[in-house]
Motif scaffolding. Structure first.
Motif, PDB file in Angstrom:
ATOM      1  N   TYR A   9      -4.159   7.016 -16.765  1.00 43.94           N
ATOM      2  CA  TYR A   9      -4.766   6.231 -15.693  1.00 43.94           C
ATOM      3  C   TYR A   9      -5.143   7.219 -14.596  1.00 43.94           C
ATOM      4  CZ  TYR A   9      -4.954   2.750 -11.867  1.00 43.94           C
ATOM      5  OH  TYR A   9      -5.327   1.957 -10.799  1.00 43.94           O
ATOM      6  N   LEU A  10      -6.445   7.394 -14.388  1.00 49.56           N
ATOM      7  CA  LEU A  10      -6.947   8.320 -13.376  1.00 49.56           C
ATOM      8  C   LEU A  10      -7.368   7.528 -12.149  1.00 49.56           C
ATOM      9  CD1 LEU A  10      -9.185  10.619 -15.610  1.00 49.56           C
ATOM     10  CD2 LEU A  10      -6.837  11.018 -14.853  1.00 49.56           C
ATOM     11  N   VAL A  11      -6.837   7.912 -10.998  1.00 49.27           N
ATOM     12  CA  VAL A  11      -7.160   7.239  -9.749  1.00 49.27           C
ATOM     13  C   VAL A  11      -7.832   8.263  -8.833  1.00 49.27           C
ATOM     14  CG1 VAL A  11      -6.278   5.976  -7.768  1.00 49.27           C
ATOM     15  CG2 VAL A  11      -5.223   5.668 -10.019  1.00 49.27           C
ATOM     16  N   PHE A  12      -9.065   7.963  -8.462  1.00 45.76           N
ATOM     17  CA  PHE A  12      -9.876   8.828  -7.609  1.00 45.76           C
ATOM     18  C   PHE A  12      -9.900   8.236  -6.201  1.00 45.76           C
ATOM     19  CE2 PHE A  12     -11.358   9.002 -11.932  1.00 45.76           C
ATOM     20  CZ  PHE A  12     -11.561  10.347 -12.177  1.00 45.76           C
ATOM     21  N   SER A  13      -9.789   9.088  -5.182  1.00 45.74           N
ATOM     22  CA  SER A  13      -9.801   8.561  -3.821  1.00 45.74           C
ATOM     23  C   SER A  13     -10.248   9.628  -2.827  1.00 45.74           C
ATOM     24  CB  SER A  13      -8.418   8.024  -3.433  1.00 45.74           C
ATOM     25  OG  SER A  13      -7.435   9.002  -3.628  1.00 45.74           O
ATOM     26  N   GLU A  22      -1.983  12.272   6.872  1.00 42.33           N
ATOM     27  CA  GLU A  22      -1.473  10.909   6.691  1.00 42.33           C
ATOM     28  C   GLU A  22      -1.720  10.420   5.269  1.00 42.33           C
ATOM     29  OE1 GLU A  22      -3.393  11.962   9.199  1.00 42.33           O
ATOM     30  OE2 GLU A  22      -2.796  11.019  11.091  1.00 42.33           O
ATOM     31  N   PHE A  23      -2.898  10.774   4.726  1.00 38.21           N
ATOM     32  CA  PHE A  23      -3.237  10.396   3.353  1.00 38.21           C
ATOM     33  C   PHE A  23      -2.213  10.961   2.373  1.00 38.21           C
ATOM     34  CE2 PHE A  23      -5.185  11.518  -0.686  1.00 38.21           C
ATOM     35  CZ  PHE A  23      -5.800  10.332  -1.072  1.00 38.21           C
ATOM     36  N   HIS A  24      -1.923  12.251   2.484  1.00 38.15           N
ATOM     37  CA  HIS A  24      -0.988  12.885   1.550  1.00 38.15           C
ATOM     38  C   HIS A  24       0.432  12.324   1.717  1.00 38.15           C
ATOM     39  CE1 HIS A  24      -3.765  15.552  -0.403  1.00 38.15           C
ATOM     40  NE2 HIS A  24      -4.216  15.962   0.766  1.00 38.15           N
ATOM     41  N   GLN A  25       0.814  12.019   2.939  1.00 41.90           N
ATOM     42  CA  GLN A  25       2.134  11.414   3.169  1.00 41.90           C
ATOM     43  C   GLN A  25       2.199  10.028   2.518  1.00 41.90           C
ATOM     44  OE1 GLN A  25       3.167  11.051   7.311  1.00 41.90           O
ATOM     45  NE2 GLN A  25       5.140  10.104   6.873  1.00 41.90           N
ATOM     46  N   HIS A  30       3.484   6.434  -2.292  1.00 42.41           N
ATOM     47  CA  HIS A  30       2.868   5.473  -3.216  1.00 42.41           C
ATOM     48  C   HIS A  30       3.095   5.877  -4.681  1.00 42.41           C
ATOM     49  CE1 HIS A  30       0.110   2.234  -4.140  1.00 42.41           C
ATOM     50  NE2 HIS A  30      -0.625   3.049  -4.871  1.00 42.41           N
ATOM     51  N   VAL A  31       2.913   7.158  -4.982  1.00 48.76           N
ATOM     52  CA  VAL A  31       3.115   7.644  -6.351  1.00 48.76           C
ATOM     53  C   VAL A  31       4.570   7.435  -6.773  1.00 48.76           C
ATOM     54  CG1 VAL A  31       3.225   9.738  -7.771  1.00 48.76           C
ATOM     55  CG2 VAL A  31       1.191   9.269  -6.411  1.00 48.76           C
ATOM     56  N   ALA A  32       5.506   7.752  -5.893  1.00 47.02           N
ATOM     57  CA  ALA A  32       6.931   7.555  -6.208  1.00 47.02           C
ATOM     58  C   ALA A  32       7.216   6.087  -6.517  1.00 47.02           C
ATOM     59  CB  ALA A  32       7.803   8.042  -5.057  1.00 47.02           C
ATOM     60  N   GLN A  33       6.590   5.184  -5.779  1.00 49.04           N
ATOM     61  CA  GLN A  33       6.783   3.747  -6.015  1.00 49.04           C
ATOM     62  C   GLN A  33       6.202   3.335  -7.364  1.00 49.04           C
ATOM     63  OE1 GLN A  33       4.748   2.455  -2.499  1.00 49.04           O
ATOM     64  NE2 GLN A  33       6.617   2.431  -1.258  1.00 49.04           N
ATOM     65  N   ILE A  34       5.037   3.833  -7.701  1.00 45.61           N
ATOM     66  CA  ILE A  34       4.423   3.491  -8.987  1.00 45.61           C
ATOM     67  C   ILE A  34       5.270   4.009 -10.139  1.00 45.61           C
ATOM     68  CG2 ILE A  34       2.439   3.983 -10.495  1.00 45.61           C
ATOM     69  CD1 ILE A  34       0.668   3.602  -8.032  1.00 45.61           C
ATOM     70  N   LEU A  35       5.861   5.193  -9.984  1.00 41.38           N
ATOM     71  CA  LEU A  35       6.684   5.744 -11.065  1.00 41.38           C
ATOM     72  C   LEU A  35       7.975   4.967 -11.277  1.00 41.38           C
ATOM     73  CD1 LEU A  35       6.105   9.564 -10.603  1.00 41.38           C
ATOM     74  CD2 LEU A  35       5.120   8.029 -12.336  1.00 41.38           C
ATOM     75  N   GLU A  36       8.306   4.062 -10.377  1.00 37.97           N
ATOM     76  CA  GLU A  36       9.446   3.162 -10.568  1.00 37.97           C
ATOM     77  C   GLU A  36       9.094   2.016 -11.512  1.00 37.97           C
ATOM     78  OE1 GLU A  36      12.654   3.415  -9.404  1.00 37.97           O
ATOM     79  OE2 GLU A  36      12.042   5.417  -8.758  1.00 37.97           O
ATOM     80  N   VAL A  37       7.803   1.796 -11.759  1.00 37.64           N
ATOM     81  CA  VAL A  37       7.344   0.716 -12.631  1.00 37.64           C
ATOM     82  C   VAL A  37       7.484   1.163 -14.083  1.00 37.64           C
ATOM     83  CG1 VAL A  37       5.355  -0.719 -13.284  1.00 37.64           C
ATOM     84  CG2 VAL A  37       5.764  -0.169 -10.867  1.00 37.64           C
ATOM     85  N   LEU A  90      -2.755   0.038   0.379  1.00 37.37           N
ATOM     86  CA  LEU A  90      -3.821   0.953   0.751  1.00 37.37           C
ATOM     87  C   LEU A  90      -4.209   0.678   2.201  1.00 37.37           C
ATOM     88  CD1 LEU A  90      -6.291   1.376  -2.121  1.00 37.37           C
ATOM     89  CD2 LEU A  90      -6.768   2.354   0.086  1.00 37.37           C
ATOM     90  N   ASP A  91      -4.244   1.682   3.032  1.00 37.62           N
ATOM     91  CA  ASP A  91      -4.597   1.528   4.438  1.00 37.62           C
ATOM     92  C   ASP A  91      -6.046   1.982   4.639  1.00 37.62           C
ATOM     93  OD1 ASP A  91      -4.966   1.711   7.185  1.00 37.62           O
ATOM     94  OD2 ASP A  91      -3.018   2.636   7.560  1.00 37.62           O
ATOM     95  N   PRO A  92      -6.966   1.044   4.966  1.00 32.02           N
ATOM     96  CA  PRO A  92      -8.377   1.422   5.132  1.00 32.02           C
ATOM     97  C   PRO A  92      -8.621   2.377   6.311  1.00 32.02           C
ATOM     98  CG  PRO A  92      -8.028  -0.867   5.770  1.00 32.02           C
ATOM     99  CD  PRO A  92      -6.733  -0.376   5.178  1.00 32.02           C
ATOM    100  N   GLU A  93      -7.624   2.541   7.170  1.00 34.98           N
ATOM    101  CA  GLU A  93      -7.744   3.516   8.260  1.00 34.98           C
ATOM    102  C   GLU A  93      -7.467   4.939   7.764  1.00 34.98           C
ATOM    103  OE1 GLU A  93      -8.855   2.968  11.390  1.00 34.98           O
ATOM    104  OE2 GLU A  93      -9.301   0.983  10.586  1.00 34.98           O
ATOM    105  N   ILE A  94      -6.955   5.047   6.528  1.00 39.33           N
ATOM    106  CA  ILE A  94      -6.635   6.361   5.957  1.00 39.33           C
ATOM    107  C   ILE A  94      -7.457   6.630   4.695  1.00 39.33           C
ATOM    108  CG2 ILE A  94      -4.805   7.758   4.902  1.00 39.33           C
ATOM    109  CD1 ILE A  94      -2.810   6.241   6.687  1.00 39.33           C
TER     110      ILE A  94
END
Length: 107
Positions: A9-13, A22-25, A30-37, A90-94
């Protein structure tokens, strides 16, 4: 023993100008949360590299998630986690652009 199905699953952003830190933080969390799934086995984050003589990629950031087993089931679990508030939104400000694509991994 049958082989376990593998999916990528490739996610481009892209991030908003001036919001890279802020994006990298946000994305690290977010990645850590997804890896819990269940089913999402690993993730590798990549950032655009400019190469002389090559066109600039459209997206500045890519995450490659490896999914093991039934990808449809893994995505059902991901949607459930999102609805339950277990994933930082997802924060549209970031984040200014976002696209995900799914590929089966062949031999």
């Amino acid at each position: 023993m049958p082989e376990v199905q593998k999916t990528l699953y490739l996610v481009f952003s892209n991030w908003k100008p001036g919001k890279e830190a802020e994006f990298h933080q946000w994305y690290a969390e977010h990645v850590a949360q997804i890896l819990e799934v269940e089913g999402f086995e690993s993730a590798r984050r990549m950032t655009r590299k400019e190469i002389e003589g090559r066109p600039s990629p459209e997206y500045a950031h890519v995450v490659a998630y490896e999914i093991s087993g039934d990808a449809d089931e893994a995505f059902r679990r991901l949607r459930t986690a999102r609805k339950a508030g277990l994933l930082s939104p997802l924060d549209p400000e970031i984040v200014t652009a976002f696209k995900g694509e799914v590929y089966g991994l062949g031999e």
